[in-house]
Design an enzyme around this catalytic site. Structure first.
Site, PDB file in Angstrom:
ATOM      1  N   TRP A 150      65.832  49.036   5.514  1.00 51.26           N
ATOM      2  CA  TRP A 150      64.719  49.987   5.493  1.00 51.26           C
ATOM      3  C   TRP A 150      63.537  49.287   4.821  1.00 51.26           C
ATOM      4  O   TRP A 150      63.696  48.748   3.721  1.00 51.26           O
ATOM      5  CB  TRP A 150      65.155  51.224   4.700  1.00 51.26           C
ATOM      6  CG  TRP A 150      64.111  52.282   4.524  1.00 51.26           C
ATOM      7  CD1 TRP A 150      63.298  52.809   5.481  1.00 51.26           C
ATOM      8  CD2 TRP A 150      63.803  52.972   3.299  1.00 51.26           C
ATOM      9  NE1 TRP A 150      62.493  53.783   4.935  1.00 51.26           N
ATOM     10  CE2 TRP A 150      62.787  53.903   3.610  1.00 51.26           C
ATOM     11  CE3 TRP A 150      64.277  52.908   1.992  1.00 51.26           C
ATOM     12  CZ2 TRP A 150      62.242  54.744   2.648  1.00 51.26           C
ATOM     13  CZ3 TRP A 150      63.742  53.751   1.032  1.00 51.26           C
ATOM     14  CH2 TRP A 150      62.739  54.660   1.361  1.00 51.26           C
ATOM     15  N   ASP A 231      72.751  52.929  -1.248  1.00 50.63           N
ATOM     16  CA  ASP A 231      71.742  53.872  -0.807  1.00 50.63           C
ATOM     17  C   ASP A 231      72.416  54.743   0.257  1.00 50.63           C
ATOM     18  O   ASP A 231      72.795  54.245   1.323  1.00 50.63           O
ATOM     19  CB  ASP A 231      70.534  53.125  -0.232  1.00 50.63           C
ATOM     20  CG  ASP A 231      69.408  54.075   0.154  1.00 50.63           C
ATOM     21  OD1 ASP A 231      69.583  55.298  -0.007  1.00 50.63           O
ATOM     22  OD2 ASP A 231      68.353  53.597   0.621  1.00 50.63           O
ATOM     23  N   LYS A 267      67.590  64.187   4.989  1.00 48.73           N
ATOM     24  CA  LYS A 267      68.111  64.252   6.357  1.00 48.73           C
ATOM     25  C   LYS A 267      69.257  65.250   6.504  1.00 48.73           C
ATOM     26  O   LYS A 267      69.234  66.109   7.370  1.00 48.73           O
ATOM     27  CB  LYS A 267      68.559  62.857   6.801  1.00 48.73           C
ATOM     28  CG  LYS A 267      67.474  62.025   7.411  1.00 48.73           C
ATOM     29  CD  LYS A 267      66.417  61.503   6.460  1.00 48.73           C
ATOM     30  CE  LYS A 267      66.932  60.414   5.548  1.00 48.73           C
ATOM     31  NZ  LYS A 267      65.855  59.752   4.775  1.00 48.73           N
TER      32      LYS A 267
HETATM   33  N1  PLA Z   1      66.931  55.095   2.178  1.00 53.75           N
HETATM   34  C1  PLA Z   1      66.957  54.857   3.484  1.00 53.75           C
HETATM   35  C2  PLA Z   1      67.919  53.863   4.018  1.00 53.75           C
HETATM   36  C3  PLA Z   1      66.111  55.568   4.353  1.00 53.75           C
HETATM   37  O1  PLA Z   1      66.156  55.316   5.646  1.00 53.75           O
HETATM   38  C4  PLA Z   1      65.211  56.514   3.829  1.00 53.75           C
HETATM   39  C5  PLA Z   1      64.269  57.269   4.710  1.00 53.75           C
HETATM   40  C6  PLA Z   1      65.241  56.720   2.443  1.00 53.75           C
HETATM   41  C7  PLA Z   1      66.102  55.992   1.648  1.00 53.75           C
HETATM   42  C8  PLA Z   1      64.346  57.682   1.735  1.00 53.75           C
HETATM   43  O2  PLA Z   1      64.363  58.940   2.162  1.00 53.75           O
HETATM   44  P1  PLA Z   1      63.865  60.136   1.235  1.00 53.75           P
HETATM   45  O3  PLA Z   1      63.088  59.541   0.114  1.00 53.75           O
HETATM   46  O4  PLA Z   1      63.025  60.959   2.115  1.00 53.75           O
HETATM   47  O5  PLA Z   1      65.112  60.794   0.764  1.00 53.75           O
HETATM   48  N2  PLA Z   1      63.837  56.641   5.887  1.00 53.75           N
HETATM   49  C9  PLA Z   1      63.001  57.322   6.879  1.00 53.75           C
HETATM   50  C10 PLA Z   1      61.708  57.842   6.314  1.00 53.75           C
HETATM   51  C11 PLA Z   1      63.743  58.506   7.451  1.00 53.75           C
HETATM   52  C12 PLA Z   1      60.874  56.879   5.539  1.00 53.75           C
HETATM   53  O6  PLA Z   1      60.673  55.738   5.953  1.00 53.75           O
HETATM   54  O7  PLA Z   1      60.440  57.314   4.472  1.00 53.75           O
HETATM   55  C13 PLA Z   1      62.769  56.317   8.025  1.00 53.75           C
HETATM   56  O8  PLA Z   1      62.160  56.700   9.032  1.00 53.75           O
HETATM   57  O9  PLA Z   1      63.237  55.179   7.923  1.00 53.75           O
END
Ligand code: PLA
Length: 420
Positions: A150, A231, A267
Protein backbone atom coordinates in the site's frame (compact mmCIF):
# COMPACT_ATOMS: atom_id res chain seq x y z
CA UNK A 1 -2.49 59.66 11.31
CA UNK A 2 0.65 61.23 9.95
CA UNK A 3 2.79 59.06 12.26
CA UNK A 4 1.00 55.87 11.25
CA UNK A 5 1.48 56.75 7.62
CA UNK A 6 5.16 57.30 8.21
CA UNK A 7 5.66 53.99 10.07
CA UNK A 8 3.64 51.97 7.63
CA UNK A 9 5.44 53.76 4.83
CA UNK A 10 8.78 52.76 6.32
CA UNK A 11 8.00 49.07 6.85
CA UNK A 12 5.67 48.46 3.95
CA UNK A 13 8.33 47.54 1.40
CA UNK A 14 10.11 45.03 3.61
CA UNK A 15 6.86 43.81 5.18
CA UNK A 16 5.33 43.05 1.87
CA UNK A 17 8.40 41.17 0.74
CA UNK A 18 8.59 39.01 3.85
CA UNK A 19 4.82 38.37 3.81
CA UNK A 20 4.99 37.04 0.30
CA UNK A 21 8.04 34.93 1.09
CA UNK A 22 6.60 32.99 4.04
CA UNK A 23 5.50 30.16 1.82
CA UNK A 24 7.28 31.21 -1.33
CA UNK A 25 9.40 28.07 -1.36
CA UNK A 26 6.43 25.72 -1.04
CA UNK A 27 5.88 23.68 -4.18
CA UNK A 28 2.58 21.86 -4.80
CA UNK A 29 2.72 18.34 -3.33
CA UNK A 30 2.54 15.46 -5.79
CA UNK A 31 -0.93 13.93 -6.07
CA UNK A 32 -1.54 10.92 -3.87
CA UNK A 33 -1.41 7.82 -6.08
CA UNK A 34 -4.69 6.50 -4.63
CA UNK A 35 -6.75 9.42 -3.31
CA UNK A 36 -5.59 11.54 -6.27
CA UNK A 37 -7.45 9.09 -8.51
CA UNK A 38 -10.71 9.87 -6.68
CA UNK A 39 -10.08 13.60 -7.19
CA UNK A 40 -9.60 13.09 -10.93
CA UNK A 41 -12.71 10.87 -11.10
CA UNK A 42 -14.86 13.48 -9.36
CA UNK A 43 -13.65 16.17 -11.77
CA UNK A 44 -14.60 14.13 -14.87
CA UNK A 45 -18.06 15.15 -16.21
CA UNK A 46 -18.46 11.99 -18.35
CA UNK A 47 -21.64 10.00 -17.61
CA UNK A 48 -19.77 6.76 -18.41
CA UNK A 49 -17.01 7.24 -15.84
CA UNK A 50 -16.05 4.35 -13.57
CA UNK A 51 -13.99 4.55 -10.37
CA UNK A 52 -12.07 1.41 -9.51
CA UNK A 53 -9.32 3.37 -7.78
CA UNK A 54 -9.77 3.66 -4.03
CA UNK A 55 -10.75 0.50 -2.14
CA UNK A 56 -14.26 1.48 -1.18
CA UNK A 57 -17.06 -1.09 -1.32
CA UNK A 58 -20.04 -0.36 -3.55
CA UNK A 59 -23.29 -2.29 -3.95
CA UNK A 60 -24.21 -3.73 -7.31
CA UNK A 61 -25.71 -0.37 -8.29
CA UNK A 62 -22.39 1.33 -7.63
CA UNK A 63 -23.68 3.04 -4.50
CA UNK A 64 -21.76 3.37 -1.18
CA UNK A 65 -23.09 0.97 1.44
CA UNK A 66 -23.97 1.54 5.08
CA UNK A 67 -24.35 -1.86 6.70
CA UNK A 68 -27.67 -2.67 8.34
CA UNK A 69 -25.90 -3.52 11.59
CA UNK A 70 -24.38 -0.03 11.54
CA UNK A 71 -27.76 1.62 10.91
CA UNK A 72 -29.24 -0.34 13.81
CA UNK A 73 -26.32 0.61 16.09
CA UNK A 74 -26.76 4.26 15.12
CA UNK A 75 -30.44 4.04 15.99
CA UNK A 76 -29.58 2.68 19.42
CA UNK A 77 -26.91 5.31 20.03
CA UNK A 78 -28.92 8.33 18.86
CA UNK A 79 -30.33 10.36 21.71
CA UNK A 80 -28.73 8.15 24.36
CA UNK A 81 -24.98 8.47 24.31
CA UNK A 82 -23.19 11.64 25.32
CA UNK A 83 -20.34 13.19 23.40
CA UNK A 84 -17.74 13.54 26.13
CA UNK A 85 -14.08 13.01 25.35
CA UNK A 86 -12.94 9.41 25.27
CA UNK A 87 -9.83 8.61 27.33
CA UNK A 88 -6.54 9.18 25.45
CA UNK A 89 -6.42 5.47 24.65
CA UNK A 90 -10.00 5.44 23.35
CA UNK A 91 -13.04 3.31 24.13
CA UNK A 92 -12.21 0.42 26.47
CA UNK A 93 -15.25 -1.53 25.30
CA UNK A 94 -14.43 -1.10 21.62
CA UNK A 95 -10.84 -2.17 22.20
CA UNK A 96 -11.94 -5.25 24.17
CA UNK A 97 -14.13 -6.43 21.28
CA UNK A 98 -11.53 -5.52 18.67
CA UNK A 99 -8.78 -7.53 20.34
CA UNK A 100 -11.03 -10.60 20.36
CA UNK A 101 -11.28 -10.40 16.56
CA UNK A 102 -7.52 -10.40 16.13
CA UNK A 103 -6.26 -12.54 19.01
CA UNK A 104 -9.25 -14.88 19.36
CA UNK A 105 -12.46 -14.87 21.37
CA UNK A 106 -10.96 -16.80 24.29
CA UNK A 107 -7.38 -15.62 24.02
CA UNK A 108 -5.24 -16.21 27.11
CA UNK A 109 -3.19 -13.21 26.08
CA UNK A 110 -6.23 -10.98 26.56
CA UNK A 111 -7.07 -12.61 29.89
CA UNK A 112 -3.49 -12.17 31.05
CA UNK A 113 -3.65 -8.48 30.08
CA UNK A 114 -0.50 -8.78 28.01
CA UNK A 115 -1.76 -6.59 25.15
CA UNK A 116 -1.17 -2.84 25.10
CA UNK A 117 -3.94 -1.46 22.91
CA UNK A 118 -5.30 1.95 22.00
CA UNK A 119 -8.08 3.09 19.72
CA UNK A 120 -6.54 4.61 16.61
CA UNK A 121 -7.58 6.86 13.76
CA UNK A 122 -8.45 3.83 11.66
CA UNK A 123 -5.74 1.64 10.12
CA UNK A 124 -3.60 4.54 8.92
CA UNK A 125 -3.51 6.05 12.40
CA UNK A 126 -2.62 2.67 13.92
CA UNK A 127 0.32 2.24 11.54
CA UNK A 128 1.51 5.79 12.15
CA UNK A 129 1.26 5.51 15.93
CA UNK A 130 3.25 2.30 15.81
CA UNK A 131 5.88 3.86 13.52
CA UNK A 132 6.26 6.78 15.95
CA UNK A 133 6.48 4.35 18.88
CA UNK A 134 9.11 2.33 17.03
CA UNK A 135 11.14 5.48 16.37
CA UNK A 136 10.92 6.63 19.97
CA UNK A 137 11.86 3.37 21.66
CA UNK A 138 13.95 1.60 19.00
CA UNK A 139 15.51 4.71 17.42
CA UNK A 140 18.11 2.80 15.42
CA UNK A 141 15.71 0.28 13.91
CA UNK A 142 14.46 0.01 10.34
CA UNK A 143 11.28 -1.38 8.83
CA UNK A 144 11.16 -4.03 6.12
CA UNK A 145 8.26 -3.42 3.74
CA UNK A 146 6.99 -5.79 1.02
CA UNK A 147 7.36 -4.97 -2.68
CA UNK A 148 4.85 -3.81 -3.60
CA UNK A 149 2.72 -2.53 -0.74
CA UNK A 150 0.00 0.00 0.00
CA UNK A 151 1.67 3.25 -1.13
CA UNK A 152 0.93 5.05 2.12
CA UNK A 153 3.06 2.63 4.13
CA UNK A 154 6.09 4.36 2.65
CA UNK A 155 4.80 7.80 3.63
CA UNK A 156 3.94 6.68 7.14
CA UNK A 157 7.33 5.25 8.07
CA UNK A 158 9.09 8.07 6.17
CA UNK A 159 7.31 10.74 8.21
CA UNK A 160 8.04 8.80 11.39
CA UNK A 161 11.70 8.92 10.28
CA UNK A 162 12.18 5.18 10.39
CA UNK A 163 14.52 4.05 7.59
CA UNK A 164 12.90 1.63 5.14
CA UNK A 165 14.17 -1.56 3.58
CA UNK A 166 12.18 -3.78 1.26
CA UNK A 167 11.61 -7.49 0.94
CA UNK A 168 10.54 -9.55 -2.06
CA UNK A 169 6.85 -10.39 -2.08
CA UNK A 170 5.23 -10.47 -5.50
CA UNK A 171 6.42 -12.36 -8.53
CA UNK A 172 5.30 -10.47 -11.67
CA UNK A 173 5.67 -13.42 -14.05
CA UNK A 174 3.69 -15.92 -12.02
CA UNK A 175 1.45 -13.14 -10.66
CA UNK A 176 1.76 -14.96 -7.34
CA UNK A 177 3.90 -14.93 -4.22
CA UNK A 178 7.68 -14.80 -4.53
CA UNK A 179 7.99 -17.10 -1.55
CA UNK A 180 11.62 -18.04 -2.12
CA UNK A 181 12.64 -14.40 -2.49
CA UNK A 182 10.68 -13.45 0.60
CA UNK A 183 12.23 -16.20 2.72
CA UNK A 184 15.72 -15.23 1.54
CA UNK A 185 15.14 -11.63 2.54
CA UNK A 186 13.81 -12.69 5.94
CA UNK A 187 16.90 -14.86 6.45
CA UNK A 188 19.31 -12.18 5.27
CA UNK A 189 17.88 -9.28 7.28
CA UNK A 190 19.84 -8.45 10.43
CA UNK A 191 18.47 -10.39 13.43
CA UNK A 192 15.83 -8.48 15.33
CA UNK A 193 14.49 -6.51 12.34
CA UNK A 194 10.98 -5.05 12.11
CA UNK A 195 8.84 -6.43 9.27
CA UNK A 196 5.55 -5.09 8.00
CA UNK A 197 3.20 -7.92 7.01
CA UNK A 198 -0.30 -7.71 5.54
CA UNK A 199 -2.36 -10.09 7.67
CA UNK A 200 -4.70 -10.97 4.79
CA UNK A 201 -5.91 -9.70 1.41
CA UNK A 202 -2.58 -8.10 0.54
CA UNK A 203 -2.92 -4.64 -0.99
CA UNK A 204 -2.34 -4.13 -3.89
CA UNK A 205 -1.57 -7.67 -5.11
CA UNK A 206 -4.40 -9.79 -3.70
CA UNK A 207 -1.76 -12.45 -3.09
CA UNK A 208 -1.47 -14.02 0.38
CA UNK A 209 0.86 -16.75 1.64
CA UNK A 210 -0.84 -20.11 2.22
CA UNK A 211 -1.23 -21.45 5.75
CA UNK A 212 1.82 -23.66 5.27
CA UNK A 213 3.84 -20.74 4.01
CA UNK A 214 2.78 -18.58 6.97
CA UNK A 215 4.03 -21.35 9.26
CA UNK A 216 7.40 -21.30 7.54
CA UNK A 217 7.55 -17.51 7.69
CA UNK A 218 6.69 -17.57 11.38
CA UNK A 219 9.37 -20.21 12.01
CA UNK A 220 12.02 -18.13 10.23
CA UNK A 221 10.98 -15.02 12.15
CA UNK A 222 11.52 -17.00 15.33
CA UNK A 223 14.97 -18.12 14.23
CA UNK A 224 15.96 -14.55 13.39
CA UNK A 225 14.18 -12.86 16.28
CA UNK A 226 12.35 -10.47 13.93
CA UNK A 227 9.39 -8.37 15.03
CA UNK A 228 6.24 -8.88 12.92
CA UNK A 229 3.94 -5.90 12.59
CA UNK A 230 0.65 -6.91 10.99
CA UNK A 231 -1.45 -4.45 9.07
CA UNK A 232 -4.92 -6.00 9.06
CA UNK A 233 -7.05 -3.57 7.08
CA UNK A 234 -9.23 -6.22 5.42
CA UNK A 235 -10.21 -8.78 8.06
CA UNK A 236 -13.21 -10.58 6.56
CA UNK A 237 -12.61 -9.38 3.01
CA UNK A 238 -10.32 -12.25 2.03
CA UNK A 239 -12.50 -15.26 2.84
CA UNK A 240 -15.72 -13.62 3.97
CA UNK A 241 -15.01 -14.80 7.53
CA UNK A 242 -13.02 -12.55 9.91
CA UNK A 243 -12.03 -15.55 12.00
CA UNK A 244 -10.45 -17.33 9.04
CA UNK A 245 -8.74 -14.17 7.91
CA UNK A 246 -6.93 -13.90 11.26
CA UNK A 247 -5.17 -17.19 10.60
CA UNK A 248 -1.76 -15.65 9.84
CA UNK A 249 -1.78 -13.81 13.16
CA UNK A 250 -2.93 -16.90 15.05
CA UNK A 251 -0.04 -18.90 13.59
CA UNK A 252 2.43 -16.31 14.87
CA UNK A 253 0.72 -16.27 18.27
CA UNK A 254 0.90 -20.06 18.53
CA UNK A 255 4.60 -19.81 17.88
CA UNK A 256 4.95 -17.41 20.79
CA UNK A 257 5.91 -14.24 18.91
CA UNK A 258 5.50 -10.79 20.37
CA UNK A 259 3.68 -8.90 17.64
CA UNK A 260 2.00 -5.62 16.77
CA UNK A 261 -1.31 -5.26 14.91
CA UNK A 262 -3.04 -2.39 13.13
CA UNK A 263 -6.79 -3.04 12.82
CA UNK A 264 -9.31 -1.03 10.85
CA UNK A 265 -13.09 -0.99 10.62
CA UNK A 266 -13.04 1.11 7.44
CA UNK A 267 -13.67 -1.77 5.08
CA UNK A 268 -15.12 -4.64 7.06
CA UNK A 269 -17.71 -2.47 8.83
CA UNK A 270 -17.90 0.14 6.09
CA UNK A 271 -16.91 2.83 8.60
CA UNK A 272 -14.42 4.50 6.23
CA UNK A 273 -15.00 8.10 7.27
CA UNK A 274 -15.53 7.37 10.96
CA UNK A 275 -11.82 6.65 11.38
CA UNK A 276 -12.07 3.84 13.87
CA UNK A 277 -9.38 1.24 14.43
CA UNK A 278 -6.98 -0.14 16.96
CA UNK A 279 -3.25 -0.44 17.51
CA UNK A 280 -2.14 -3.30 19.74
CA UNK A 281 1.28 -4.42 20.90
CA UNK A 282 1.62 -7.83 22.53
CA UNK A 283 3.99 -7.61 25.51
CA UNK A 284 5.84 -10.05 27.75
CA UNK A 285 3.59 -9.42 30.75
CA UNK A 286 0.95 -7.12 32.16
CA UNK A 287 3.48 -4.71 33.64
CA UNK A 288 5.13 -4.18 30.28
CA UNK A 289 1.74 -3.78 28.59
CA UNK A 290 0.76 -1.05 31.06
CA UNK A 291 4.01 0.80 30.33
CA UNK A 292 3.68 0.44 26.56
CA UNK A 293 0.05 1.57 26.59
CA UNK A 294 0.94 4.65 28.65
CA UNK A 295 3.59 5.55 26.07
CA UNK A 296 1.20 5.05 23.15
CA UNK A 297 -1.20 7.43 24.88
CA UNK A 298 1.65 9.86 25.41
CA UNK A 299 2.27 9.83 21.65
CA UNK A 300 -1.42 10.37 20.92
CA UNK A 301 -1.95 13.25 23.35
CA UNK A 302 0.03 15.99 21.54
CA UNK A 303 -1.09 14.72 18.11
CA UNK A 304 -4.86 14.44 18.43
CA UNK A 305 -5.40 14.13 22.20
CA UNK A 306 -8.02 11.40 22.02
CA UNK A 307 -9.83 9.52 19.25
CA UNK A 308 -13.36 10.18 17.94
CA UNK A 309 -16.23 8.70 19.88
CA UNK A 310 -18.98 7.98 17.38
CA UNK A 311 -17.34 5.22 15.37
CA UNK A 312 -16.16 3.54 18.56
CA UNK A 313 -19.74 3.52 19.87
CA UNK A 314 -20.98 1.97 16.66
CA UNK A 315 -18.37 -0.80 16.81
CA UNK A 316 -18.87 -1.60 20.48
CA UNK A 317 -22.67 -1.59 20.06
CA UNK A 318 -22.45 -4.08 17.19
CA UNK A 319 -19.82 -6.40 18.59
CA UNK A 320 -21.24 -6.27 22.11
CA UNK A 321 -24.64 -7.57 20.98
CA UNK A 322 -24.71 -11.19 19.76
CA UNK A 323 -27.55 -10.55 17.29
CA UNK A 324 -25.94 -7.48 15.77
CA UNK A 325 -22.61 -9.25 15.59
CA UNK A 326 -24.25 -12.12 13.74
CA UNK A 327 -25.81 -9.66 11.31
CA UNK A 328 -22.40 -8.01 10.80
CA UNK A 329 -20.76 -11.35 10.00
CA UNK A 330 -23.51 -12.05 7.49
CA UNK A 331 -23.03 -8.66 5.86
CA UNK A 332 -19.23 -9.06 5.65
CA UNK A 333 -19.79 -12.32 3.83
CA UNK A 334 -22.21 -10.67 1.40
CA UNK A 335 -19.60 -8.02 0.56
CA UNK A 336 -16.80 -10.56 0.11
CA UNK A 337 -19.03 -12.79 -2.04
CA UNK A 338 -20.12 -9.95 -4.30
CA UNK A 339 -16.47 -9.14 -4.96
CA UNK A 340 -15.68 -12.78 -5.70
CA UNK A 341 -18.61 -12.84 -8.11
CA UNK A 342 -17.27 -9.76 -9.89
CA UNK A 343 -13.85 -11.41 -10.25
CA UNK A 344 -15.49 -14.28 -12.10
CA UNK A 345 -17.56 -11.90 -14.23
CA UNK A 346 -14.56 -9.76 -15.21
CA UNK A 347 -12.48 -12.78 -16.15
CA UNK A 348 -15.32 -14.38 -18.12
CA UNK A 349 -15.99 -11.15 -20.01
CA UNK A 350 -12.33 -10.79 -20.99
CA UNK A 351 -12.18 -14.41 -22.12
CA UNK A 352 -15.39 -14.04 -24.12
CA UNK A 353 -13.91 -11.03 -25.92
CA UNK A 354 -11.12 -13.33 -27.07
CA UNK A 355 -8.38 -11.61 -25.10
CA UNK A 356 -5.00 -13.10 -26.04
CA UNK A 357 -3.82 -12.67 -22.44
CA UNK A 358 -4.34 -14.99 -19.49
CA UNK A 359 -6.64 -13.62 -16.80
CA UNK A 360 -6.63 -16.49 -14.35
CA UNK A 361 -5.07 -14.28 -11.68
CA UNK A 362 -8.23 -12.18 -11.48
CA UNK A 363 -10.05 -15.07 -9.81
CA UNK A 364 -7.01 -16.44 -7.99
CA UNK A 365 -6.24 -13.21 -6.15
CA UNK A 366 -7.94 -12.48 -2.86
CA UNK A 367 -9.64 -9.52 -1.22
CA UNK A 368 -10.60 -6.14 -2.55
CA UNK A 369 -8.04 -5.73 -5.29
CA UNK A 370 -6.98 -7.27 -8.55
CA UNK A 371 -3.39 -6.59 -9.47
CA UNK A 372 -4.07 -6.79 -13.17
CA UNK A 373 -0.57 -6.59 -14.62
CA UNK A 374 -1.55 -3.61 -16.80
CA UNK A 375 1.16 -1.02 -17.36
CA UNK A 376 0.90 2.65 -16.33
CA UNK A 377 0.52 3.55 -20.02
CA UNK A 378 -2.36 1.11 -20.43
CA UNK A 379 -4.01 2.55 -17.33
CA UNK A 380 -3.57 6.06 -18.77
CA UNK A 381 -5.38 4.93 -21.92
CA UNK A 382 -8.23 3.47 -19.83
CA UNK A 383 -8.61 6.84 -18.17
CA UNK A 384 -8.13 9.05 -21.24
CA UNK A 385 -10.21 7.03 -23.69
CA UNK A 386 -12.74 5.26 -21.47
CA UNK A 387 -13.03 7.43 -18.33
CA UNK A 388 -12.02 4.47 -16.18
CA UNK A 389 -10.10 5.57 -13.10
CA UNK A 390 -7.62 3.34 -11.27
CA UNK A 391 -4.13 3.53 -9.78
CA UNK A 392 -1.29 3.53 -12.30
CA UNK A 393 0.19 0.32 -10.86
CA UNK A 394 -2.64 -1.54 -12.60
CA UNK A 395 -4.61 -2.21 -9.42
CA UNK A 396 -8.36 -2.60 -9.93
CA UNK A 397 -10.57 -2.13 -6.90
CA UNK A 398 -12.94 -5.06 -7.45
CA UNK A 399 -15.22 -3.47 -4.83
CA UNK A 400 -16.12 -0.84 -7.42
CA UNK A 401 -16.99 -3.34 -10.16
CA UNK A 402 -20.71 -4.01 -10.67
CA UNK A 403 -22.97 -6.04 -12.94
CA UNK A 404 -23.66 -2.73 -14.69
CA UNK A 405 -20.07 -1.73 -15.44
CA UNK A 406 -18.18 -5.04 -15.69
CA UNK A 407 -18.87 -5.43 -19.43
CA UNK A 408 -17.72 -1.87 -20.17
CA UNK A 409 -14.62 -2.38 -18.01
CA UNK A 410 -13.71 -5.69 -19.66
CA UNK A 411 -14.14 -4.23 -23.13
CA UNK A 412 -11.92 -1.26 -22.31
CA UNK A 413 -9.25 -3.50 -20.74
CA UNK A 414 -9.36 -5.69 -23.84
CA UNK A 415 -8.94 -2.66 -26.12
CA UNK A 416 -5.82 -1.40 -24.31
CA UNK A 417 -4.19 -4.80 -23.78
CA UNK A 418 -5.03 -6.83 -26.92
CA UNK A 419 -1.94 -5.76 -28.86
CA UNK A 420 0.42 -6.01 -25.88
N1 PLA B 1 -3.61 -0.56 5.35
C1 PLA B 1 -3.85 -0.98 4.12
C2 PLA B 1 -3.13 -2.17 3.60
C3 PLA B 1 -4.82 -0.34 3.33
O1 PLA B 1 -5.05 -0.77 2.10
C4 PLA B 1 -5.50 0.78 3.84
C5 PLA B 1 -6.51 1.52 3.02
C6 PLA B 1 -5.20 1.17 5.15
C7 PLA B 1 -4.25 0.49 5.87
C8 PLA B 1 -5.84 2.33 5.83
O2 PLA B 1 -7.16 2.35 5.88
P1 PLA B 1 -7.94 3.23 6.96
O3 PLA B 1 -6.98 4.21 7.51
O4 PLA B 1 -9.02 3.88 6.19
O5 PLA B 1 -8.40 2.25 7.98
N2 PLA B 1 -6.34 1.52 1.63
C9 PLA B 1 -7.33 2.12 0.72
C10 PLA B 1 -7.59 3.57 1.00
C11 PLA B 1 -8.64 1.40 0.83
C12 PLA B 1 -6.41 4.47 1.11
O6 PLA B 1 -5.49 4.41 0.29
O7 PLA B 1 -6.43 5.24 2.07
C13 PLA B 1 -6.79 1.90 -0.71
O8 PLA B 1 -7.51 2.24 -1.67
O9 PLA B 1 -5.70 1.35 -0.86
Amino acid sequence: MALRNTISGRISGRGRRSMSSWWGSVEPAPKDPILGVTEAFLADPSPHKVNVGVGAYRDDNGKPVVLQCVREAERRIAGHSNMEYLPMGGSVKMIEETLKLAYGENSELIKDKRIAAVQSLSGTGACRLFADFQKRFRPDSQIYIPVPTWSNHHNIWRDAQVPQRTFHYYHPESKGLDFAGMMDDIRNAPSGSFFLLHACAHNPTGVDPSEEQWKEISYQFKVKGHFPFFDMAYQGFASGDPERDAKSIRIFLEDGHLIGIAQSYAKNMGLYGQRVGCLSVLCEDEKQAVAVKSQLQQLARPMYSNPPVHGALIVSTILGDPDLKKLWLKEVKVMADRIIGMRTALRENLEKLGSPLLWEHITKQIGMFCYSGMTPEQVDRLTDEFHIYMTRNGRISMAGVTTGNVGYLANAIHEVTKSA
